[in-house]
Enzyme design. Sequence first.
Site, mmCIF file in Angstrom:
data_model
loop_
_atom_site.group_PDB
_atom_site.id
_atom_site.type_symbol
_atom_site.label_atom_id
_atom_site.label_comp_id
_atom_site.label_asym_id
_atom_site.label_seq_id
_atom_site.Cartn_x
_atom_site.Cartn_y
_atom_site.Cartn_z
ATOM 1 N N ASP A 75 2.623 5.593 -26.208
ATOM 2 C CA ASP A 75 1.421 6.433 -26.387
ATOM 3 C C ASP A 75 0.448 6.148 -27.734
ATOM 4 O OD1 ASP A 75 2.120 7.373 -23.811
ATOM 5 O OD2 ASP A 75 2.451 9.591 -24.589
ATOM 6 N N HIS A 97 10.564 2.386 10.727
ATOM 7 C CA HIS A 97 9.654 3.627 11.633
ATOM 8 C C HIS A 97 10.712 4.989 11.859
ATOM 9 C CE1 HIS A 97 7.035 5.588 14.388
ATOM 10 N NE2 HIS A 97 8.047 5.788 15.205
#
Length: 458
Positions: free
Chosen positions: A304, A435
Amino acid sequence: MTDTPATADLVILGGGSGGYACAFRAAELGLSVILVEKDKVGGTCLHRGCIPTKALLHAAEVADLAREGDQFGVKSSLEGIDINGVNSYKDKIVAGLYKGLQGLVKANKVTFVEGAGTFVAPNAVEVDGKRYTGKNVVLATGSYARTLPGLEIGGRIITSDQALNLDYIPEKVVVLGGGVIGVEFASVWRSFGAEVTVVEALPRLVPAEDEWASKQLERAFRKRKIGFKTGVRFTGATQSETGVSVSLESGETLEADLLLVAVGRGPNSAGHGYEEAGVAMERGFVVTDERLRTNLPNVYAVGDLVPGLQLAHRGFQQGIFVAEEIAGQNPKVIDEAGIPRVTYCNPEVASVGLTEAQAKEKFGGAETLVYALSGNGKSQILKTSGGVKLVREPNGPVVGITMVGERVGELIGEAQLIYNWEAFPEDVAPLVHAHPTQNEALGEAFLALAGKPLHVHG
């Protein structure tokens, strides 16, 4: 007890995601490492950021499911939120992960120095009067929760740091800032039963994301009765013993129990001696080149502290990169756009690569496709709406993927592979997606973009 060594191949200032990843990888590569941290190894992410906020968000999801069991044919109701129980669940996760990290520091034979370090020379860090010298130095002091000029944090005006440790649930909250932190806390408090209003100066929520995602999230927030005011500036706040009054540029005043200031994070660079030692800085950030080198020889910066996305996994990857760079492995430069981004509110927003606007600017045009989750079986089972948006370079690879919906953060793994491998729709379309999973929504979107849609998209 032997004296702590004062010299090493690598001295790292800061033990957050960037600092500890750099330390562990460097040690793995045979380098001697001194890691300096004034607080606890793990930094903001583990103790005041990613991990505790996601625990709160999961508790919020459980609360919503209990409240809404009827729609699944389950007779359940929400008796209430035991905030002490929620905090103890959150703190237990943090404590367990922290213990694991401390074990890794020892296992990797990293010398851990507890204390506030000051960068005193291009090759040295001083802690409590003792100097630690490294052939290389990595600056990794992270970020802090910012506020606005003239807006003092205290009492009923708090940042995410205090919000994480509240021992009560506010009835009414104003959240200043509609970015990642703001919408995540708004989501939690709403699920816990609070009345929430988000105030964002820019024209839309999550303004760094694709405009389509903002519209999807705003629609979902309206449904959840989370209030938001966009394109309006904050002008001031006054607090009393019973509440806080928030004034907006529009002349409106909002009354609340708490004001959460979520206007982003600033670089934690002050007081560490960077400027005095001659490190090139810009608005408090440490400036580096693409190989994360500062202007001083053998001095690097990660996380950061360096301008760009403020994400734990970015700091982590940069830490690994710098360790490999110092060890002479010449690692591949990190593509900032290839770093996945996830906002964990309900619904989640996950993205990688470019937005449509960025792609148009870069390539002079873009081809887009949206596949709605209404066509996805698992999403219907979960009762979530949203979609997958693909952005491709005209006649080229897919350069951006944005998803909105419950749990879509878990789909970002495949999405970031597609972006980082510069895949064409035709490369992804033949891949088989299990699926019924939400993962199929990605597969269906690529089938449609490759010109062979099987289910309705839009």
